[in-house]
Scaffold this active site. Structure first.
Site, PDB file in Angstrom:
ATOM      1  N   ALA A   1      -1.252  13.713 -12.812  1.00  0.00           N
ATOM      2  CA  ALA A   1      -0.822  15.080 -12.522  1.00  0.00           C
ATOM      3  C   ALA A   1      -2.061  15.950 -12.380  1.00  0.00           C
ATOM      4  CB  ALA A   1       0.091  15.611 -13.626  1.00  0.00           C
TER       5      ALA A   1
ATOM      6  N   HIS B   1       0.045  18.273 -21.405  1.00  0.00           N
ATOM      7  CA  HIS B   1      -1.376  18.235 -21.056  1.00  0.00           C
ATOM      8  C   HIS B   1      -1.690  19.202 -19.918  1.00  0.00           C
ATOM      9  CE1 HIS B   1      -5.311  16.130 -20.501  1.00  0.00           C
ATOM     10  NE2 HIS B   1      -5.142  16.552 -19.257  1.00  0.00           N
ATOM     11  N   GLU B   2      -0.920  19.114 -18.834  1.00  0.00           N
ATOM     12  CA  GLU B   2      -1.223  19.956 -17.677  1.00  0.00           C
ATOM     13  C   GLU B   2      -0.956  21.427 -17.984  1.00  0.00           C
ATOM     14  OE1 GLU B   2      -2.897  18.483 -15.539  1.00  0.00           O
ATOM     15  OE2 GLU B   2      -2.361  16.445 -16.136  1.00  0.00           O
TER      16      GLU B   2
ATOM     17  N   GLU C   1     -11.205  18.102 -20.238  1.00  0.00           N
ATOM     18  CA  GLU C   1     -10.304  16.957 -20.389  1.00  0.00           C
ATOM     19  C   GLU C   1     -10.258  16.433 -21.826  1.00  0.00           C
ATOM     20  OE1 GLU C   1      -8.143  16.342 -18.398  1.00  0.00           O
ATOM     21  OE2 GLU C   1      -8.864  17.153 -16.495  1.00  0.00           O
TER      22      GLU C   1
END
Length: 883
Positions: A274, A309-310, A332
């Protein structure tokens, strides 16, 4: 203008070095984009408001813009059309002389989305237009200073025929309308400055589900998930996950969402999982679409994690972004840590930690020991896409976790608050992150910074002693780190080592005057001694609790001590780890026996330990399932100084079958207890129940008895969810007779052939099967109508599944598996260099393999190296691996 990415034998691509970083000569304050979408020739118009960077020095150097695979139509400077003699087209960009420190630049160019198989820039997935601009994909859309430290406010107008009614980009929609020729347009404006890598565009015939979220401050945010009409019923779990993530980020980090709308789009053709584009996240369909009928438990959990996460990137990556790509772990590593904690809070924290450490030990440790080893902040690269690695992501997250351990939850929150406050709206470095943690807590993390500059996995050698007369216990810990490419000698790391001390009854002993039963030792020297007083007996150390540092630890535990830890340790991670160490020791002994040609035997104590765990009704079901899993072949290989694939396979298969035969009745009994008909739910307790049930089924079918296989087939035929259906199909593929297996394989496909994600699972199960996942079968799957070489998910399912997860068939003695991968890598390199560079990884670790296998791997690698016109992506990996 067309990019020439071929690598000539007499001209190697140049490396880019962190030490050479310079601030950009020019900044772009505003970017106005206009797209007229056509599959064969999309017109892109860009209007840029540019000014000289005051930090870049004096003078007016030429403006350098990046550009790849672009047809340049015109260049205008301050409304004046330039002739071709007034600018220079470079191999990968454009150079324009300028005479003013502020000016407007307008460029018109064409691109060909239909021909873009690299899936970078603007391309077509089925009939949908979509973009992927991280890391350097925006230069495939238009000429631009495509670097993360150039941040601009974007306004985007998309023009398309009416058969693409959904037109999306970053920010908030500000205008829409129709042209006289029947085409439509929509204009989007993003009020937040961002680098070009966060730009996104989507256009297609899509449907969406909609919900809303009210922030802590009372703002109502519209939430939309877009997908093809056939998948619209598979978005509910992702929407719940998104709302959970928004709530968690407010409560845990105090971070609110900042736009009026948050959008997610599911795309079938995508190189990664993603992408966190500001306000418009683009997802690989496999990472967002789920229903009980079509997705397994692991898919549900993965979607929850990836959606989180995104979304978390909105602050740790978007509002505060990277100065340059060497700082990739800044966003990240931090965000992987955040999504891991989010998943742990919503599910089983112990099992989440076990899963993350298993991936780290199996794959990232191998990366640390391989030819592409690099620190979490690399010193150089040829192609940045090669550094989207487990080291950057997973090890980067472990480094952030260590800071959290050292500072505590409250101290870490103070540090993150300062980091976001200090750097909001800026492109910064890993150093800025660590400094914020230091300044907020008044601590010195200078030595800790070695984690950012040194590669490799540290090794801790631990010994101990006990003075009965003084009640004093001593732990002696020595740290070392093997050489890695370009780094022969390593400075000592700053390591938080969380420990407990167990008494004879298994209870945690008090280890200080405050009565604490757990502490974090800070190891900073090559060797340190830690003393504990007031102990009436010699304790058994429970070392590295919760895996508090990404290291290998060596302590000479006896079999009896490992059994004790497996039964008694109050740290659930270390209970599991003791079971893994117990199995590894047994497997190591059996490998040696196999090489001698002697009869293999399994220790009765090992069987007894598994029986005890299986029958323990007080233990968390998810933990029972994890403990019953033998170490994978890949992990066994990583723990070996010299990999003997044949011995690893023989030893593991023997132990697994011995456990299955000896405990068949116990597995069957537990299976029947767990095989209920409750309605499917992806909650943690139900997932744990299915996980243990299917673990029992898998062991039962290892015996390959008709009774066990009949149970599996019944489960396959009656399953009310994909988790149980896929688990049953997998054991039948691996253990049943050919006819039974093929009948169910065909039945499964006929039932689900219209569902892309289920078909990818179907392909993967066959390519990963050690029994029938032979090379001939894998080649046949590549000819199946369901396979598509241009689709990364299909490639990962078949070629990646075979090379990465079919240890037995991939490592056949004749080397045919390696030759096959080399052949496919070369074919992929012409289509999608990113994917080719990832598929070659399994044959780059040839130096660790004993006998002829290593030589055959190297020969396959050399075949790739000898080929003409390698991409930069593939060239870098192969050339470093052959050194």
């Amino acid at each position: 203008m067309t990019e020439d990415v071929s690598i000539m034998k007499d001209s190697q691509p140049e490396a880019i070095y962190l030490k050479d970083y310079q601030v950009p000569d020019y900044l772009v304050d505003a970017t106005d984009l206009h797209f007229e979408l056509e599959p064969k020739a999309t017109l892109v118009k860009s209007r840029l408001s540019i000014r000289r960077n005051p930090q870049a020095g004096s003078g007016l150097p030429p403006l350098l813009l990046d550009g790849v695979d672009l047809e340049l139509l015109s260049v205008s400077l301050d409304e004046t059309l330039l002739s071709t003699s007034e600018y220079q087209v470079l191999p990968e960009g454009l150079s324009i002389p300028v005479e003013k420190s502020e000016f407007q630049l307008e460029i018109h160019n064409r691109i060909k989305p239909e021909e873009n198989t690299s899936l970078e820039g603007l391309y077509l997935s089925n009939d949908m237009y979509c973009t992927q601009c991280e890391a350097e994909g925006f230069r495939k859309i238009t000429f631009y200073p495509d670097r993360p430290d150039v941040m601009s406010k974007f306004k985007t107008t998309i023009v398309a025929p009416m058969d693409h009614p959904i037109l999306l980009s970053n920010g908030n929609e500000i205008e829409r309308g129709l042209y006289e020729d029947g085409r439509q347009f929509v204009t989007w404006e993003d009020p937040f400055a961002k680098p070009a890598y966060l730009f996104a565009l989507v256009a297609g015939d899509l449907e969406y589900v909609e919900d809303s979220f009210t922030t802590t401050s009372g703002r109502k945010v519209k939430l939309q998930i877009f997908t093809e009409a056939k998948n619209i019923g598979k978005c509910d779990h992702a929407m719940r996950s998104l709302k959970n993530a928004m709530c968690w980020d407010e409560e845990t980090y105090g971070r609110e969402y900042d736009l009026d709308i948050f959008m997610v789009v599911a795309v079938d053709h995508f190189n990664v999982g993603a992408m966190e584009n500001k306000g418009l996240n683009i997802f690989n369909s496999a990472c967002v679409l789920a229903s009980p009928e079509t997705a397994t438990d692991s898919a549900f959990q993965s979607i929850e994690s990836i959606v989180g996460h995104e979304y978390f990137h909105n602050w740790s990556g978007n509002r505060v972004t990277c100065r340059d790509w060497f700082q990739l772990s800044l966003k990240e590593g931090f965000t992987v840590f955040r999504d891991a904690e989010f998943s742990a809070d919503l599910n089983s924290r112990a099992v989440k930690r076990i899963e993350d450490v298993s991936l780290l030990r199996t794959a990232q440790f191998a990366e640390d020991a391989g030819p592409m080893a690099h620190p979490i902040r690399p010193d150089s690269y040829i192609e940045i896409t090669n550094f989207y690695t487990l080291t950057i992501y997973e090890k980067g997250a472990e480094v952030v976790r260590m800071i959290h351990t050292l500072l505590g939850a409250e101290g870490f929150r103070k540090g993150s608050d300062l980091y976001f406050e200090r750097h909001d709206g800026y492109a910064v470095t890993c150093e800025d992150f660590v400094r914020a943690m230091e300044d907020a807590n008044q601590v010195d993390l200078q030595q800790f910074r070695n984690w950012y500059s040194q590669a490799g996995t540290p090794v801790l050698d631990v010994t101990d002693s006990f003075d009965q007369s003084k009640g004093k216990y001593r732990l002696i810990i020595r740290q070392s780190c093997p050489p890695s490419p370009g780094q022969e000698e390593k400075l000592p790391f700053h390591l938080p080592i969380k420990i407990g001390l167990l008494g004879a009854d298994g209870a945690d002993l008090a280890i200080n005057e405050q009565g604490d039963t757990e502490t974090v030792l800070q190891l900073k020297e090559n060797e340190q001694v830690f003393e504990f007083s007031g102990l009436a007996e010699k304790p058994l150390p429970s070392l590295l609790r919760g895996f508090s540092a990404p290291v290998k630890i060596r302590y000479d535990y006896s079999t009896e001590q490992l059994l004790f830890l497996m039964r008694k340790d109050t740290d659930t991670f270390n209970r599991w780890d003791a079971s893994q160490r117990l199995a590894l020791n047994a497997l190591s002994d059996l490998q040696a026996t196999f090489r001698k040609g002697e009869e293999l035997q399994v220790q009765a104590s090992l069987i007894s330990a598994y029986r005890e765990v299986l029958q323990d009704k007080e233990l968390d079901l998810a933990l029972v399932a994890e403990i019953l899993q033998l170490p994978s072949e890949q992990f066994i290989a990583e723990e070996s100084s010299s990999i003997d694939a044949e011995a690893i396979i023989a030893a593991r298969e023997f132990v697994r079958k011995a456990i299955a035969v000896e405990l068949f009745d116990e597995f069957h009994k537990r299976y029947l207890e767990l095989n209920t008909n409750k309605t499917y739910s992806p909650n943690a307790s139900d997932i744990a129940q299915r996980r243990l049930k299917n673990t029992c089924l898998s062991y039962m079918c290892v015996t390959e008895t008709e009774d066990a296989l009949d149970i599996a087939q019944t489960q396959f035929e009656t399953a009310g969810n994909m988790t149980d259906s896929a688990a049953a199909l997998a054991v039948i593929i691996n253990h049943a007779a050919e006819k039974r297996a093929q009948d169910l394989i065909r039945e499964f496909y006929e039932r689900w052939k219209a569902d892309t994600q289920v078909v990818e699972l179907w392909l993967s199960q066959q390519s990963c099967s050690p029994k029938r996942g032979t090379l001939e079968n894998v080649r046949a799957l590549m000819q199946h109508p369901a396979f598509e070489m241009k689709n990364p998910n299909k490639v990962r399912s078949v070629i990646g599944g075979f090379a990465n997860r079919n240890f037995k068939q991939f490592h056949k003695k004749d080397g045919s598996g390696f030759e096959f991968v080399a052949e496919q890598v070369l074919a992929l390199d012409k289509l999608n260099p990113q994917i080719s560079a990832r598929m070659v990884i399994p044959i780059t670790r040839w130096k660790k393999y004993s006998g002829d296998l290593g030589g055959k791997m190297r020969a396959a690698l050399q075949k790739i190296s000898d080929s003409e016109d390698l991409s930069k992506d593939l060239f870098e990996v192969v050339s470093k691996s052959l050194i």
